[in-house]
Scaffold this motif. Structure first.
Motif, PDB file in Angstrom:
ATOM      1  N   HIS A   1      -5.770  -3.889 -34.118  1.00  0.00           N
ATOM      2  CA  HIS A   1      -4.557  -3.798 -33.306  1.00  0.00           C
ATOM      3  C   HIS A   1      -3.799  -2.524 -33.692  1.00  0.00           C
ATOM      4  O   HIS A   1      -3.223  -2.456 -34.780  1.00  0.00           O
ATOM      5  CB  HIS A   1      -3.686  -5.032 -33.543  1.00  0.00           C
ATOM      6  N   PRO A   2      -3.793  -1.498 -32.831  1.00  0.00           N
ATOM      7  CA  PRO A   2      -3.043  -0.276 -33.158  1.00  0.00           C
ATOM      8  C   PRO A   2      -1.543  -0.477 -32.943  1.00  0.00           C
ATOM      9  O   PRO A   2      -1.121  -1.166 -32.008  1.00  0.00           O
ATOM     10  CB  PRO A   2      -3.599   0.763 -32.186  1.00  0.00           C
ATOM     11  N   VAL A   3      -0.752   0.101 -33.829  1.00  0.00           N
ATOM     12  CA  VAL A   3       0.702   0.070 -33.703  1.00  0.00           C
ATOM     13  C   VAL A   3       1.200   1.515 -33.754  1.00  0.00           C
ATOM     14  O   VAL A   3       1.111   2.170 -34.788  1.00  0.00           O
ATOM     15  CB  VAL A   3       1.365  -0.759 -34.821  1.00  0.00           C
ATOM     16  N   ASP A   4       1.678   1.983 -32.610  1.00  0.00           N
ATOM     17  CA  ASP A   4       2.278   3.315 -32.547  1.00  0.00           C
ATOM     18  C   ASP A   4       3.790   3.157 -32.403  1.00  0.00           C
ATOM     19  O   ASP A   4       4.316   2.046 -32.491  1.00  0.00           O
ATOM     20  CB  ASP A   4       1.675   4.139 -31.401  1.00  0.00           C
TER      21      ASP A   4
ATOM     22  N   ALA B   1       5.771   3.286 -29.791  1.00  0.00           N
ATOM     23  CA  ALA B   1       6.165   2.426 -28.678  1.00  0.00           C
ATOM     24  C   ALA B   1       5.968   0.949 -29.021  1.00  0.00           C
ATOM     25  O   ALA B   1       6.840   0.121 -28.751  1.00  0.00           O
ATOM     26  CB  ALA B   1       5.385   2.788 -27.413  1.00  0.00           C
ATOM     27  N   ALA B   2       4.841   0.610 -29.628  1.00  0.00           N
ATOM     28  CA  ALA B   2       4.582  -0.783 -30.001  1.00  0.00           C
ATOM     29  C   ALA B   2       5.562  -1.242 -31.072  1.00  0.00           C
ATOM     30  O   ALA B   2       6.045  -2.372 -31.049  1.00  0.00           O
ATOM     31  CB  ALA B   2       3.144  -0.937 -30.493  1.00  0.00           C
TER      32      ALA B   2
ATOM     33  N   ARG C   1       0.089   6.554 -36.389  1.00  0.00           N
ATOM     34  CA  ARG C   1       0.073   5.153 -35.973  1.00  0.00           C
ATOM     35  C   ARG C   1      -0.578   4.357 -37.091  1.00  0.00           C
ATOM     36  O   ARG C   1      -1.101   4.921 -38.055  1.00  0.00           O
ATOM     37  CB  ARG C   1      -0.647   4.956 -34.651  1.00  0.00           C
ATOM     38  N   PHE C   2      -0.536   3.062 -36.949  1.00  0.00           N
ATOM     39  CA  PHE C   2      -1.172   2.174 -37.905  1.00  0.00           C
ATOM     40  C   PHE C   2      -2.272   1.406 -37.184  1.00  0.00           C
ATOM     41  O   PHE C   2      -2.080   0.943 -36.054  1.00  0.00           O
ATOM     42  CB  PHE C   2      -0.148   1.188 -38.497  1.00  0.00           C
ATOM     43  N   LEU C   3      -3.413   1.319 -37.822  1.00  0.00           N
ATOM     44  CA  LEU C   3      -4.512   0.505 -37.308  1.00  0.00           C
ATOM     45  C   LEU C   3      -4.487  -0.762 -38.146  1.00  0.00           C
ATOM     46  O   LEU C   3      -4.666  -0.723 -39.362  1.00  0.00           O
ATOM     47  CB  LEU C   3      -5.837   1.254 -37.437  1.00  0.00           C
ATOM     48  N   CYS C   4      -4.224  -1.875 -37.484  1.00  0.00           N
ATOM     49  CA  CYS C   4      -3.930  -3.123 -38.187  1.00  0.00           C
ATOM     50  C   CYS C   4      -4.997  -4.177 -37.955  1.00  0.00           C
ATOM     51  O   CYS C   4      -5.625  -4.224 -36.891  1.00  0.00           O
ATOM     52  CB  CYS C   4      -2.587  -3.674 -37.714  1.00  0.00           C
TER      53      CYS C   4
END
Length: 149
Positions: free
Chosen positions: A6-9, A11-12, A52-55
């Motif tokens: 689940h990517p978190v940039d 906007a997310a 971003r974070f790849l979660c």
């Protein structure tokens, strides 16, 4: 454990209160010497720089993350962390596999700056089957055979 990527940039992060809470909890569990600032300050700074974070997501919760930035040539990884309650259950292995597969599909090699990849991280990656190739100031992480799908 069905863990998904689940990517978190930025906007997310701004739109999803649960993602904000989960990501903050993940990095609050990081050893203090691994973060340059508090968990929330680190997250804000990384997202503010276009990262971003790849979660790892499990049961609608983020339980692990790795900071990622794309320089147009490679994906640079840093600050890998798994929540304490879910460590030693294969989450980190699954997250790294999913990140590697995603990078492969995007046509990007995985890299980590030498000072971001501590000896324990290097040992884990080698144990997982990654080949570490040292470049000028970085390690390039080559996926294990069979993980490139």
């Amino acid at each position: 454990m069905p863990v998904t990527l689940h990517p978190v940039d930025r906007a997310a992060w701004e739109a999803d209160a649960q993602a904000r809470l989960d990501l903050s909890r993940i990095y609050a569990d990081a050893p203090p010497e691994r973060l340059p600032a508090s968990a929330d300050a680190f997250i804000e700074e990384h997202l503010g720089e276009g990262g971003r974070f790849l979660c790892a997501r499990f049961n609608d919760r983020l339980i692990g993350a790795v900071a990622q930035r794309d320089d147009g040539e490679a994906w640079w990884l840093s600050h890998f962390c798994i929540r304490k309650p879910t460590r030693r259950r294969g989450v980190g292995t699954r997250l790294l596999t999913l990140v590697g597969q995603s990078a492969h599909r995007a046509g990007r090699p995985l890299r980590a700056e030498l000072d971001q990849l501590q000896m324990a991280d290097q040992v884990l990656l080698v144990r997982l089957g990654y080949r570490l190739e040292q470049g000028e100031g970085f390690h390039e992480l080559h996926l294990p055979e069979g993980c490139q799908r």
